[in-house]
Design an enzyme around this catalytic site. Sequence first.
Site, PDB file in Angstrom:
ATOM      1  N   HIS A   1       0.694  -1.332   0.016  1.00  0.00           N
ATOM      2  CA  HIS A   1      -0.020   0.064  -0.243  1.00  0.00           C
ATOM      3  C   HIS A   1       0.844   1.361   0.002  1.00  0.00           C
ATOM      4  O   HIS A   1       0.400   2.440   0.220  1.00  0.00           O
ATOM      5  CB  HIS A   1      -1.077   0.214   1.043  1.00  0.00           C
TER       6      HIS A   1
ATOM      7  N   LYS B   1      -8.634  14.162   4.358  1.00  0.00           N
ATOM      8  CA  LYS B   1      -7.809  12.916   4.435  1.00  0.00           C
ATOM      9  C   LYS B   1      -6.668  13.083   5.631  1.00  0.00           C
ATOM     10  O   LYS B   1      -6.649  14.302   6.117  1.00  0.00           O
ATOM     11  CB  LYS B   1      -6.950  12.778   3.009  1.00  0.00           C
ATOM     12  N   ARG B   2      -5.901  12.129   5.860  1.00  0.00           N
ATOM     13  CA  ARG B   2      -4.979  12.200   6.890  1.00  0.00           C
ATOM     14  C   ARG B   2      -4.011  13.328   6.325  1.00  0.00           C
ATOM     15  O   ARG B   2      -3.816  13.871   5.120  1.00  0.00           O
ATOM     16  CB  ARG B   2      -4.126  10.971   7.228  1.00  0.00           C
TER      17      ARG B   2
ATOM     18  N   LYS C   1       0.494  14.643   0.881  1.00  0.00           N
ATOM     19  CA  LYS C   1      -0.695  14.934   0.443  1.00  0.00           C
ATOM     20  C   LYS C   1      -0.831  16.278   0.098  1.00  0.00           C
ATOM     21  O   LYS C   1      -1.886  16.818  -0.504  1.00  0.00           O
ATOM     22  CB  LYS C   1      -1.709  14.530   1.369  1.00  0.00           C
TER      23      LYS C   1
ATOM     24  N   THR D   1      -8.571   6.532  -1.781  1.00  0.00           N
ATOM     25  CA  THR D   1      -9.874   5.933  -1.963  1.00  0.00           C
ATOM     26  C   THR D   1     -10.965   7.150  -1.830  1.00  0.00           C
ATOM     27  O   THR D   1     -12.017   7.153  -2.277  1.00  0.00           O
ATOM     28  CB  THR D   1     -10.313   4.918  -0.940  1.00  0.00           C
TER      29      THR D   1
ATOM     30  N   LYS E   1     -14.612   8.375  -3.490  1.00  0.00           N
ATOM     31  CA  LYS E   1     -15.965   8.764  -2.942  1.00  0.00           C
ATOM     32  C   LYS E   1     -16.601  10.095  -3.239  1.00  0.00           C
ATOM     33  O   LYS E   1     -17.704  10.471  -3.593  1.00  0.00           O
ATOM     34  CB  LYS E   1     -15.701   8.774  -1.435  1.00  0.00           C
TER      35      LYS E   1
HETATM   36  C1  NBG Z   1      -2.480   3.807   2.019  1.00  0.00           C
HETATM   37  C2  NBG Z   1      -2.105   4.627   0.759  1.00  0.00           C
HETATM   38  C3  NBG Z   1      -3.481   5.121  -0.086  1.00  0.00           C
HETATM   39  C4  NBG Z   1      -4.400   4.135  -0.300  1.00  0.00           C
HETATM   40  C5  NBG Z   1      -4.601   3.058   1.005  1.00  0.00           C
HETATM   41  C6  NBG Z   1      -5.383   1.840   0.752  1.00  0.00           C
HETATM   42  C7  NBG Z   1      -1.038   3.130   3.787  1.00  0.00           C
HETATM   43  C8  NBG Z   1       0.219   2.321   4.250  1.00  0.00           C
HETATM   44  N1  NBG Z   1      -1.405   3.255   2.513  1.00  0.00           N
HETATM   45  O1  NBG Z   1      -3.163   5.622  -1.363  1.00  0.00           O
HETATM   46  O2  NBG Z   1      -1.493   5.774   1.387  1.00  0.00           O
HETATM   47  O3  NBG Z   1      -5.504   4.349  -0.950  1.00  0.00           O
HETATM   48  O4  NBG Z   1      -3.294   2.848   1.466  1.00  0.00           O
HETATM   49  O5  NBG Z   1      -4.656   1.084  -0.370  1.00  0.00           O
HETATM   50  O6  NBG Z   1      -1.938   3.298   4.674  1.00  0.00           O
END
Ligand code: NBG
Length: 828
Positions: free
Chosen positions: A371, A562-563, A568, A670, A674
């Site tokens: 991820h 988002k976080r 980001k 994601t 949304k």
């Molecule tokens: C996160 C990514 C996102 C991705 C999500 C789900 C981690 C390690 N990765 O871009 O930063 O959408 O995983 O796949 O949290």
Amino acid sequence: MANLHLQTLPMTESGSAGTSVEDWKKAFLWNLYYVLGRFPETASMNDKYLALAHSVRERLLDRWVKTSETYYRKKARTACYLSAEFLLGPHLGNNLLNLGAYDEAKQAMEELGFNFEDMLDQEEEPGLGNGGLGRLAACYVDSMATLEIPAVGHGIRYEFGIFDQVIRDGWQVEIADKWLRLGNPWEIPRPEIAMTVGFGGHTEHYTDENGRYRVRWTPQRLVKGIAHDTPILGFRVNTANMLRLWRAEAVNSFDFQSFNTGDYYGAVEEKVGSETISKVLYPNDAGFEGKQLRLEQQYFLVSCALQDMMRIVLQTAPDPKHFHEKYAVQLNDTHPAVAVAELMRLLVDQYGMDWEPAWDVTHRTMGYTNHTLLPEALEKWPIGLFESVLPRHLEIIFEINRRFLDEVRARFPGDDDRVRRLSLIDESGGRSIRMAHLACVGSHAINGVAALHSELLKHEVLRDFADMWPEKFLNVTNGITPRRFFMLTNPGLTKLVTDAIGDGWTRDLDKLRLLEPKAEDTAFRDAWRSVKQHCREAFAAEILKKTGIKTDPASLFDVQVKRFHEYKRQHLNVLNVITLYHRLKRDPHCDAPARTVVFAGKAAPGYMMAKLIIKLIHAVADIVNNDRAIDGRLRVAFVPDYNVKNSQRIFPGADLSEQISTAGKEASGTGNMKFAMNGALTIGTLDGANVEIRDAVGAENFFLFGMTVDEVQRRLAERYRPYEHYRSDEELKEAIDAIADGAFSNGDRELFRPIVDNLLGTDPYMVLADYRSYVDCQEEVGRAWCEPERWTRASILNVARIGQFTSDRAIREYCRDIWHIHPVKVAE
Ligand code: NBG
């Protein structure tokens, strides 16, 4: 209280499994009385929520028991999603929707004189995840149930999930998340499903009575894992799958020896120590935290889950060599990667299998999803720490590595550098275990989470593995559940869509395509605009309630949620806000449309730069929102405590979705899906799934800006000099100078210095390099917004073409390409 009183009800049964309005009333009152010991006139909002939740739970249990009975009878091959995080969000509304009984329950509660929304709102969400990765796991369990896939999610039942965020004086303050405080009606504790998990200690190597070489691990400490099950209902099917969360408990909760010698505290010490393991979620998103307790959590999860699977395998198969026929295990990132070593330990040490067949079983069982490409997020455990927690697993990992490196040497003779790069052990600095390498070697399939990300994985982070085993690599682009993130959150648009094209799309999201011709229909566009307007009004009310900031529901709602992370680039967004502000100040009559810029998200508690960016947003908002000279044409709001529940109030009201990470940094995203599903247009870079979203919705319906991955890499190779952008771009200079000179901090030039220095010094995420392209693109956004017909057409087309981003599609791909698992129908 309307026409139904306790006295008028037959109180002998709850109404069992029916879902008519009358059934809900009966079930509600029965549960209020017999489960909660309350009567309607004095019931608190929480009592009411619980009574309805228990009524729903009865209906779930019925489906759940039938589901497990069906799987048992059919000996169904099962997917096990192993994840340290499941960011579920509130259950009640979603379960009612999936039951197909939302409207009936709502009507029943209203007829009883209750406010249904307030009842839903009462639910404390299980925040057992940080962000995208945990929410993805939650979307996937929803889709697996909906697609009737035999599946189990295994995770940790953290007593404290992700912290609650409050804002004090513009700063983030973290508050413990006591989500279990008022009870959790959705789980079923299974005290008899308990696994014993060992930690520490030593190993002994010996030859057994049959002359076989064996290893015995004597752990120093044992902890019990207790299963807590939550039913996960599919959408309008009879399938209710299981999410099994493990809670740590002491093997002996009370030591009489200590008690008898007068050491009262010592008597419960072990209990306290053991329970710490499932006490709290580490609050880092896409970041590695090399703490011993974190490793203990990971192993605890993995060991409980695999022992549980083994128990079930052995119920029907005579021999553990059939493990991979019964289970496909998916590793959600490397957090559960120690599963590779644990399954080997179970097979070889516990069940006496030889290494090679055990390796064959392990390898056929495991799949690994990566991820992130961020180097700081890749998990690497120092050998010493790992050995003190898992001595036997370290030996197993060394043996896996020895055999693997032999294979590498045979394939690439003389290539010592390759051996060094591929090794499971990083020998640079202090030695450590590369968990991604363990996951790659131990799995038969490795996937990234968006097309671009999977390509970058193959060419960069995991290049040597892709050289070795190209056939193992594949892509499964992430998806989101349209149940929670469209039908539940956006009833207005859901109704409009269904009225226009029927409800076939609710089962097959690709059918949203039927909306395409409607984009050309003026009356439909009017209706669409009016729904979006209503959504914005609700959003504006929410912002007012949470922040006290008044916003104009007719303005363009420009949203980044988002976080908080530098990659980001929330600070790029802030620079645009400051630039817009300066333009409005210079020329109050300029033709930029009124805009409301909304932020929400949490920063990891130890991530100072991210926290300072949150403070900067508040500081800028303070000045901009209170400057009468700009006549309310720009508003900035930070909505506190972004979580699943709050996000459901945000997506429907957004017009513009900010997906502005540095190209190559966001694995998928994601939130981007949304927003688009709710009719927002995206402003974004060619990063993560943005690339595929743009291809799907059409380049003309997407605002693209910024450098590509190749350009980013080229600029970095040439030595990037952010200062040159600052020097040569007047507006950029003006924006940064304003921050540096204290324009947003009462003249304090120190407060935001770390941000300014970072941007002008190294600017690792190339904010300044993308600034001009971003600001110009935002101007184009403003122009498009001023043409409502054009905007609405694009909004409709975004929704019409977003079907492929459902998590149902993603799960179908996992089933087809990785797990080889087929649906099993559960009869009514
Ligand atoms: C996160 C990514 C996102 C991705 C999500 C789900 C981690 C390690 N990765 O871009 O930063 O959408 O995983 O796949 O949290």
